[in-house]
Design a protein around this motif. Sequence first.
Motif, PDB file in Angstrom:
ATOM      1  N   VAL A  17      35.109  34.277  35.047  1.00 28.08           N
ATOM      2  CA  VAL A  17      36.567  34.070  35.050  1.00 28.08           C
ATOM      3  C   VAL A  17      36.982  33.337  33.777  1.00 28.08           C
ATOM      4  O   VAL A  17      37.952  33.722  33.117  1.00 28.08           O
ATOM      5  N   HIS A  18      36.237  32.314  33.406  1.00 31.90           N
ATOM      6  CA  HIS A  18      36.550  31.547  32.192  1.00 31.90           C
ATOM      7  C   HIS A  18      36.451  32.421  30.942  1.00 31.90           C
ATOM      8  O   HIS A  18      37.283  32.308  30.033  1.00 31.90           O
ATOM      9  N   LEU A  19      35.450  33.292  30.893  1.00 34.08           N
ATOM     10  CA  LEU A  19      35.316  34.190  29.743  1.00 34.08           C
ATOM     11  C   LEU A  19      36.513  35.136  29.653  1.00 34.08           C
ATOM     12  O   LEU A  19      37.024  35.397  28.563  1.00 34.08           O
ATOM     13  N   ALA A  20      36.961  35.633  30.792  1.00 34.80           N
ATOM     14  CA  ALA A  20      38.138  36.508  30.802  1.00 34.80           C
ATOM     15  C   ALA A  20      39.374  35.746  30.329  1.00 34.80           C
ATOM     16  O   ALA A  20      40.190  36.265  29.566  1.00 34.80           O
ATOM     17  N   GLU A  21      39.492  34.499  30.762  1.00 32.50           N
ATOM     18  CA  GLU A  21      40.621  33.673  30.336  1.00 32.50           C
ATOM     19  C   GLU A  21      40.582  33.430  28.829  1.00 32.50           C
ATOM     20  O   GLU A  21      41.599  33.529  28.151  1.00 32.50           O
ATOM     21  N   GLN A  22      39.398  33.109  28.320  1.00 39.13           N
ATOM     22  CA  GLN A  22      39.260  32.804  26.894  1.00 39.13           C
ATOM     23  C   GLN A  22      39.621  33.990  26.007  1.00 39.13           C
ATOM     24  O   GLN A  22      40.202  33.812  24.947  1.00 39.13           O
ATOM     25  N   GLU A  23      39.281  35.197  26.442  1.00 41.63           N
ATOM     26  CA  GLU A  23      39.607  36.356  25.612  1.00 41.63           C
ATOM     27  C   GLU A  23      40.987  36.922  25.954  1.00 41.63           C
ATOM     28  O   GLU A  23      41.370  37.961  25.422  1.00 41.63           O
ATOM     29  N   ARG A  24      41.694  36.222  26.841  1.00 42.91           N
ATOM     30  CA  ARG A  24      43.034  36.638  27.263  1.00 42.91           C
ATOM     31  C   ARG A  24      43.027  38.053  27.839  1.00 42.91           C
ATOM     32  O   ARG A  24      43.940  38.837  27.597  1.00 42.91           O
ATOM     33  N   ALA A  25      41.991  38.365  28.588  1.00 49.57           N
ATOM     34  CA  ALA A  25      41.886  39.679  29.217  1.00 49.57           C
ATOM     35  C   ALA A  25      42.939  39.802  30.313  1.00 49.57           C
ATOM     36  O   ALA A  25      43.296  38.814  30.962  1.00 49.57           O
ATOM     37  N   ALA A  26      43.425  41.003  30.516  1.00 48.21           N
ATOM     38  CA  ALA A  26      44.416  41.247  31.561  1.00 48.21           C
ATOM     39  C   ALA A  26      43.764  41.193  32.941  1.00 48.21           C
ATOM     40  O   ALA A  26      44.414  40.859  33.922  1.00 48.21           O
ATOM     41  N   LEU A  27      42.463  41.518  33.007  1.00 48.65           N
ATOM     42  CA  LEU A  27      41.731  41.537  34.271  1.00 48.65           C
ATOM     43  C   LEU A  27      40.333  40.968  34.076  1.00 48.65           C
ATOM     44  O   LEU A  27      39.763  41.054  32.990  1.00 48.65           O
ATOM     45  N   ILE A  28      39.780  40.439  35.141  1.00 54.14           N
ATOM     46  CA  ILE A  28      38.388  39.982  35.132  1.00 54.14           C
ATOM     47  C   ILE A  28      37.545  41.221  35.438  1.00 54.14           C
ATOM     48  O   ILE A  28      37.627  41.792  36.519  1.00 54.14           O
ATOM     49  N   ARG A  29      36.758  41.640  34.465  1.00 51.99           N
ATOM     50  CA  ARG A  29      35.985  42.880  34.569  1.00 51.99           C
ATOM     51  C   ARG A  29      34.499  42.573  34.768  1.00 51.99           C
ATOM     52  O   ARG A  29      34.036  41.464  34.479  1.00 51.99           O
ATOM     53  N   ARG A 115      46.101  28.716  34.026  1.00 55.75           N
ATOM     54  CA  ARG A 115      45.144  29.653  33.425  1.00 55.75           C
ATOM     55  C   ARG A 115      44.461  30.513  34.472  1.00 55.75           C
ATOM     56  O   ARG A 115      44.012  31.592  34.190  1.00 55.75           O
ATOM     57  N   TRP A 116      44.313  30.026  35.680  1.00 57.57           N
ATOM     58  CA  TRP A 116      43.488  30.671  36.677  1.00 57.57           C
ATOM     59  C   TRP A 116      44.126  31.902  37.302  1.00 57.57           C
ATOM     60  O   TRP A 116      43.601  32.458  38.235  1.00 57.57           O
ATOM     61  N   ARG A 117      45.205  32.354  36.778  1.00 58.61           N
ATOM     62  CA  ARG A 117      45.891  33.483  37.391  1.00 58.61           C
ATOM     63  C   ARG A 117      45.501  34.836  36.799  1.00 58.61           C
ATOM     64  O   ARG A 117      46.247  35.783  36.914  1.00 58.61           O
ATOM     65  N   VAL A 118      44.377  34.934  36.189  1.00 54.01           N
ATOM     66  CA  VAL A 118      43.907  36.231  35.694  1.00 54.01           C
ATOM     67  C   VAL A 118      43.439  37.014  36.922  1.00 54.01           C
ATOM     68  O   VAL A 118      42.549  36.574  37.639  1.00 54.01           O
ATOM     69  N   PRO A 119      44.039  38.169  37.177  1.00 49.85           N
ATOM     70  CA  PRO A 119      43.634  38.935  38.366  1.00 49.85           C
ATOM     71  C   PRO A 119      42.262  39.566  38.185  1.00 49.85           C
ATOM     72  O   PRO A 119      41.817  39.819  37.068  1.00 49.85           O
ATOM     73  N   ILE A 120      41.634  39.810  39.300  1.00 47.67           N
ATOM     74  CA  ILE A 120      40.314  40.431  39.268  1.00 47.67           C
ATOM     75  C   ILE A 120      40.485  41.948  39.349  1.00 47.67           C
ATOM     76  O   ILE A 120      41.291  42.451  40.120  1.00 47.67           O
ATOM     77  N   ALA A 121      39.757  42.662  38.508  1.00 49.49           N
ATOM     78  CA  ALA A 121      39.833  44.128  38.467  1.00 49.49           C
ATOM     79  C   ALA A 121      39.279  44.709  39.773  1.00 49.49           C
ATOM     80  O   ALA A 121      38.367  44.134  40.376  1.00 49.49           O
ATOM     81  N   PRO A 122      39.799  45.849  40.200  1.00 49.63           N
ATOM     82  CA  PRO A 122      39.286  46.475  41.436  1.00 49.63           C
ATOM     83  C   PRO A 122      37.779  46.707  41.398  1.00 49.63           C
ATOM     84  O   PRO A 122      37.094  46.503  42.402  1.00 49.63           O
ATOM     85  N   GLU A 123      37.257  47.111  40.233  1.00 56.19           N
ATOM     86  CA  GLU A 123      35.810  47.347  40.162  1.00 56.19           C
ATOM     87  C   GLU A 123      35.017  46.049  40.289  1.00 56.19           C
ATOM     88  O   GLU A 123      33.885  46.043  40.770  1.00 56.19           O
ATOM     89  N   SER A 124      35.611  44.917  39.898  1.00 48.88           N
ATOM     90  CA  SER A 124      34.942  43.620  40.062  1.00 48.88           C
ATOM     91  C   SER A 124      34.955  43.190  41.523  1.00 48.88           C
ATOM     92  O   SER A 124      33.989  42.608  42.014  1.00 48.88           O
TER      93      SER A 124
END
Length: 181
Positions: A17-29, A115-124
């Motif tokens: 989750v933190h890695l997704a946040e750091q790269e400003r990803a739209a979803l946690i993949r 920051r913790w509001r990055v949604p999780i991708a369906p595949e994740s």
Amino acid sequence: MFERFTKTARVIVRDGVHLAEQERAALIRPEHLLLAILKHGDTTSAKILAAHGVTTAAVTEAIAQAHRRGGLSQADTAALSEVGIDVDAIVEALESTHGEGALAPARRRRAFGPRWRVPIAPESKKLLERTLREALARKDSTIGDEHLLLALLAEQGVVADILAGFGVTHRTVTAELAQAG
């Protein structure tokens, strides 16, 4: 289900989750979870990956290449080339018109909230559910990092494709875990 996760597995998910946040990803993949596994070199799954020569740098480069192709696997690219479709030429044409990384996953827009509001991708989500099935199949009472790796390998996608390039498959990891006892 998360109550069954070991402390290490929880840390890996949190770091993904933190890695997704750091790269400003739209979803946690799933790619974020793989990178989080590699970040913890003392875990069972990281040791298995290291034994196959899987490094963070190599995985990061492979993820960037897969994202550049819009998530197409090497097998997909090869199949398309057999019918006369040059994926690299298409990617280059798109990037010349729309800029580098035109097919890469979307980035999150700058937000002024938690920051913790990055949604999780369906595949994740599917992957995390799969960890429970992997643990049950091995007759384990807890879900560990090795179950997370097995789940990553069981689902088709960028991560399984990248790891297959290193010779890491669901079958090889299952055999290595059985041999380790």
